[in-house]
Design a protein around this motif. Structure first.
Motif, PDB file in Angstrom:
ATOM      1  N   LEU A 174       0.809  -1.219   0.000  1.00 53.28           N
ATOM      2  CA  LEU A 174       0.000   0.000   0.000  1.00 53.28           C
ATOM      3  C   LEU A 174       0.843   1.271   0.000  1.00 53.28           C
ATOM      4  CD1 LEU A 174      -2.856   1.081  -0.111  1.00 53.28           C
ATOM      5  CD2 LEU A 174      -2.974   0.912   2.383  1.00 53.28           C
ATOM      6  N   ARG A 175       2.111   1.164   0.263  1.00 53.69           N
ATOM      7  CA  ARG A 175       2.991   2.335   0.213  1.00 53.69           C
ATOM      8  C   ARG A 175       3.281   2.775  -1.222  1.00 53.69           C
ATOM      9  NH1 ARG A 175       7.706   1.992   4.391  1.00 53.69           N
ATOM     10  NH2 ARG A 175       7.740   4.179   3.829  1.00 53.69           N
ATOM     11  N   PHE A 176       2.940   1.917  -2.191  1.00 50.40           N
ATOM     12  CA  PHE A 176       3.103   2.255  -3.601  1.00 50.40           C
ATOM     13  C   PHE A 176       1.807   2.851  -4.135  1.00 50.40           C
ATOM     14  CE2 PHE A 176       6.324  -0.943  -2.890  1.00 50.40           C
ATOM     15  CZ  PHE A 176       7.407  -0.428  -3.571  1.00 50.40           C
ATOM     16  N   LYS A 177       1.926   3.814  -5.028  1.00 54.67           N
ATOM     17  CA  LYS A 177       0.754   4.476  -5.603  1.00 54.67           C
ATOM     18  C   LYS A 177       0.160   3.667  -6.757  1.00 54.67           C
ATOM     19  CE  LYS A 177      -0.773   9.058  -6.916  1.00 54.67           C
ATOM     20  NZ  LYS A 177      -0.412  10.465  -6.936  1.00 54.67           N
ATOM     21  N   TYR A 178       1.011   2.979  -7.533  1.00 51.75           N
ATOM     22  CA  TYR A 178       0.572   2.198  -8.683  1.00 51.75           C
ATOM     23  C   TYR A 178       1.143   0.789  -8.610  1.00 51.75           C
ATOM     24  CZ  TYR A 178      -0.904   6.608 -10.708  1.00 51.75           C
ATOM     25  OH  TYR A 178      -1.525   7.804 -10.926  1.00 51.75           O
ATOM     26  N   ILE A 179       0.404  -0.138  -9.222  1.00 52.16           N
ATOM     27  CA  ILE A 179       0.865  -1.526  -9.292  1.00 52.16           C
ATOM     28  C   ILE A 179       0.645  -2.067 -10.699  1.00 52.16           C
ATOM     29  CG2 ILE A 179       0.527  -2.092  -6.852  1.00 52.16           C
ATOM     30  CD1 ILE A 179      -2.157  -3.434  -7.667  1.00 52.16           C
TER      31      ILE A 179
ATOM     32  N   LEU B 156      -6.127 -13.812 -11.687  1.00 52.41           N
ATOM     33  CA  LEU B 156      -4.936 -13.011 -11.390  1.00 52.41           C
ATOM     34  C   LEU B 156      -3.710 -13.924 -11.370  1.00 52.41           C
ATOM     35  CD1 LEU B 156      -3.657 -10.314 -10.300  1.00 52.41           C
ATOM     36  CD2 LEU B 156      -4.082 -11.262  -8.012  1.00 52.41           C
ATOM     37  N   LEU B 157      -2.650 -13.503 -12.074  1.00 53.69           N
ATOM     38  CA  LEU B 157      -1.409 -14.276 -12.074  1.00 53.69           C
ATOM     39  C   LEU B 157      -0.350 -13.689 -11.145  1.00 53.69           C
ATOM     40  CD1 LEU B 157      -1.049 -15.085 -15.885  1.00 53.69           C
ATOM     41  CD2 LEU B 157      -1.915 -16.571 -14.055  1.00 53.69           C
ATOM     42  N   ASP B 158      -0.281 -12.349 -11.074  1.00 60.21           N
ATOM     43  CA  ASP B 158       0.752 -11.728 -10.246  1.00 60.21           C
ATOM     44  C   ASP B 158       0.456 -10.243 -10.049  1.00 60.21           C
ATOM     45  OD1 ASP B 158       3.048 -11.522  -8.717  1.00 60.21           O
ATOM     46  OD2 ASP B 158       4.411 -12.170 -10.301  1.00 60.21           O
ATOM     47  N   ILE B 159       1.125  -9.663  -9.076  1.00 64.39           N
ATOM     48  CA  ILE B 159       1.065  -8.231  -8.765  1.00 64.39           C
ATOM     49  C   ILE B 159       2.496  -7.791  -8.525  1.00 64.39           C
ATOM     50  CG2 ILE B 159       0.279  -6.496  -7.106  1.00 64.39           C
ATOM     51  CD1 ILE B 159      -1.876  -8.613  -6.272  1.00 64.39           C
ATOM     52  N   LYS B 160       2.845  -6.638  -9.085  1.00 67.28           N
ATOM     53  CA  LYS B 160       4.179  -6.084  -8.832  1.00 67.28           C
ATOM     54  C   LYS B 160       4.043  -4.578  -8.630  1.00 67.28           C
ATOM     55  CE  LYS B 160       6.576  -9.575 -11.433  1.00 67.28           C
ATOM     56  NZ  LYS B 160       7.903  -9.934 -11.836  1.00 67.28           N
ATOM     57  N   PRO B 161       4.896  -3.991  -7.788  1.00 73.72           N
ATOM     58  CA  PRO B 161       4.830  -2.538  -7.604  1.00 73.72           C
ATOM     59  C   PRO B 161       5.394  -1.796  -8.815  1.00 73.72           C
ATOM     60  CG  PRO B 161       6.659  -3.424  -6.349  1.00 73.72           C
ATOM     61  CD  PRO B 161       5.931  -4.607  -6.939  1.00 73.72           C
ATOM     62  N   TYR B 162       4.770  -0.694  -9.143  1.00 72.57           N
ATOM     63  CA  TYR B 162       5.283   0.207 -10.180  1.00 72.57           C
ATOM     64  C   TYR B 162       6.238   1.151  -9.474  1.00 72.57           C
ATOM     65  CZ  TYR B 162       5.278   3.766 -13.883  1.00 72.57           C
ATOM     66  OH  TYR B 162       5.645   4.648 -14.865  1.00 72.57           O
ATOM     67  N   ILE B 163       7.492   1.161  -9.906  1.00 70.69           N
ATOM     68  CA  ILE B 163       8.523   1.990  -9.273  1.00 70.69           C
ATOM     69  C   ILE B 163       8.979   3.037 -10.281  1.00 70.69           C
ATOM     70  CG2 ILE B 163      10.799   1.995  -8.191  1.00 70.69           C
ATOM     71  CD1 ILE B 163      10.211  -0.938  -7.355  1.00 70.69           C
ATOM     72  N   LYS B 164       8.762   4.285  -9.952  1.00 70.27           N
ATOM     73  CA  LYS B 164       8.975   5.391 -10.889  1.00 70.27           C
ATOM     74  C   LYS B 164      10.338   5.352 -11.587  1.00 70.27           C
ATOM     75  CE  LYS B 164       8.482  10.364 -11.325  1.00 70.27           C
ATOM     76  NZ  LYS B 164       7.919  10.273 -12.644  1.00 70.27           N
ATOM     77  N   GLU B 165      11.391   5.245 -10.860  1.00 65.62           N
ATOM     78  CA  GLU B 165      12.729   5.275 -11.462  1.00 65.62           C
ATOM     79  C   GLU B 165      12.996   4.092 -12.392  1.00 65.62           C
ATOM     80  OE1 GLU B 165      15.379   7.512 -11.441  1.00 65.62           O
ATOM     81  OE2 GLU B 165      13.829   8.823 -10.630  1.00 65.62           O
TER      82      GLU B 165
END
Length: 161
Positions: free
Chosen positions: A46-51, A120-129
């Motif tokens: 939840l600390r990530f804005k996008y996934i 659903l197969l997977d979830i990963k965080p979207y990391i800006k950099e």
């Protein structure tokens, strides 16, 4: 042999028609119900804005074609891998959505471009950099006289023709 197992189910208001891409401010309830076995894996997400949401496109009836013409692009034949069509040799989908909340094993997200009950197969965080490529381009879309109009189609944004 490759074997994948669903780790949850995606819930959307779509049963017969879904947008071509996620619509951020779409109305309706969008959430992912993760199998309880994986709930511990949500710690700090939840600390990530996008996934990234990776899913199996299970309701597709068409067989993939290596070359085709998109319905709104008359006279433009494209190779399958130069498009984002869901009709692929391996029907795996990928969407980036805003993560709104996580409650127990449920992830509430912005609009998703999938049918209700999609595996659903997977979830990963979207990391800006890592994930934001500032030098990305439009490829063959740059050749279109009406690129802005075409973009409305692929984003699923209602508009006047």
């Amino acid at each position: 042999m490759i074997s994948l197992e669903a780790i949850g189910v995606i819930h959307t208001p779509y049963s017969t028609n879904a947008p071509y891409q996620p619509v951020h401010n779409d109305t309706g309830e969008f959430y992912i119900e993760l199998d309880e076995r994986y709930e511990e894996g949500l710690k700090e997400l939840l600390r990530f804005k996008y996934i990234y949401v990776i899913f199996y496109i299970d309701k597709l009836q068409e067989k993939p074609k290596m070359r085709f013409t998109p319905p709104w692009l008359a006279n433009k034949e494209l190779g399958l891998f130069a498009t984002r069509t869901p009709c692929r040799p391996n029907p795996i989908g990928l969407s980036i959505v805003k993560l709104i909340n996580v409650i127990d094993n449920r992830l509430y997200v912005s609009g998703l471009d999938v049918f209700d009950s999609t595996p659903l197969l997977d979830i990963k965080p979207y990391i800006k950099e890592l994930d934001d490529k500032s030098d990305a381009n439009y490829g063959w879309l740059n050749d279109l006289d009406n690129r802005e109009h075409f973009m409305l189609h692929i984003k699923g944004i209602p508009h006047d023709y």
